[in-house]
Design a protein around this motif. Structure first.
Motif, PDB file in Angstrom:
ATOM      1  N   LEU A 210      23.842  63.372  24.039  1.00 40.48           N
ATOM      2  CA  LEU A 210      24.985  64.191  24.449  1.00 40.48           C
ATOM      3  C   LEU A 210      24.675  64.973  25.721  1.00 40.48           C
ATOM      4  O   LEU A 210      25.535  65.115  26.604  1.00 40.48           O
ATOM      5  N   VAL A 213      24.923  62.645  28.661  1.00 32.63           N
ATOM      6  CA  VAL A 213      26.321  62.371  28.987  1.00 32.63           C
ATOM      7  C   VAL A 213      26.930  63.555  29.737  1.00 32.63           C
ATOM      8  O   VAL A 213      27.614  63.374  30.758  1.00 32.63           O
ATOM      9  N   LEU A 237      30.741  60.881  20.643  1.00 32.59           N
ATOM     10  CA  LEU A 237      31.393  61.458  21.826  1.00 32.59           C
ATOM     11  C   LEU A 237      32.793  61.957  21.489  1.00 32.59           C
ATOM     12  O   LEU A 237      33.230  62.996  21.992  1.00 32.59           O
TER      13      LEU A 237
END
Length: 255
Positions: A210, A213, A237
């Motif tokens: 995460l 990202v 996500l």
């Protein structure tokens, strides 16, 4: 793997190639490096490797004859040899291109351009591709060639101490790498994220994914066009409210 470097400044490579991962790979027999002085293949009392451009204009151009003679003197290693000109006109160098070189070449020959460029007749006859490390101008191709050597070397089997390191580097999966922390657990009033101290490896991997990202969305959303997601990652996500932004970046738009 064998990498040959062709330059009019061969001493430029002495120290960088005797440090770190590249040096260890050479000593371990994983990588073989050849350094070739283009001037040794030039004729005349001054060993001239450049001349004024036909048609006039600024600067000098590297001559075809000494380049061709220097290339001819490089011993051939294996069947898969690629001659690459380091040039700002070249294709952009990337992690994918480094992987291509490491996987599909027995021998790389990196020609370090100088001045205003290389006689196009040499390029057309002998060069397989031109390569650029970025949209800026250097004094010569030597620094760029070292970047290619380092990036390719770390992808060769056995070059890194940890087999997973190269696979988890930034850009290897179209994501920037997550933040890193080490001891002490408290520095300047700042602590380490608790999940990294939890011992829960699955939670750590989710946290790092995460974070990668989020960093990529913030700093390099263009990279996400090449990101392939598993179903579990898509669900994660979505739960974190990031899926729409990632999909928009993959389409080249801002969510």
């Amino acid at each position: 793997m064998r990498i040959d470097l062709l330059s009019i400044f061969p001493d430029f490579f002495t120290t960088p190639l005797n440090e770190g991962i590249v040096r260890r790979a050479i000593l371990a027999g994983i990588l073989d490096i050849g350094i070739h002085n283009i001037r040794e293949h030039a004729t005349g009392p001054h060993r001239t490797t450049d001349d004024r451009p036909y048609g006039g204009g600024e600067g000098m151009v590297m001559k075809a004859e000494p380049l061709a003679a220097c290339l001819a003197a490089v011993p051939r290693v294996g069947e898969r040899r690629r001659v690459i000109l380091m040039s700002p006109r070249g294709l952009p160098f990337s992690q994918g291109r480094a992987q291509d070189y490491a996987t599909n070449c027995d021998q790389l020959i990196l020609l370090c351009g100088r001045y205003e460029g290389v006689d196009e007749r040499f390029t057309a006859r002998f060069v397989d591709e031109a390569c650029s490390i970025g949209d800026y101008v250097l004094s010569g191709g030597e620094l760029a060639a070292l970047v290619v050597v380092d990036a390719v070397c770390r992808l060769l089997p056995g070059a890194l101490g940890c087999a997973d390191s190269a696979e988890k580097d930034s850009f290897s999966r179209s994501l920037l790498k997550h933040h890193q922390y080490t001891r002490p657990p408290l520095f300047a009033g700042m602590t380490v994220p608790g999940v990294l101290l939890s011992g829960d490896h699955a939670a750590v991997e989710r946290h790092r994914f995460l974070e990668s990202v989020r960093l990529t969305l913030e700093r390099r959303p263009d990279l996400l066009a090449g990101l392939s997601l598993s179903q579990a990652e898509r669900k994660l996500l979505h739960r974190e409210g990031l899926l729409a932004a990632v999909e928009a970046a993959q389409r080249g738009r801002t969510a």
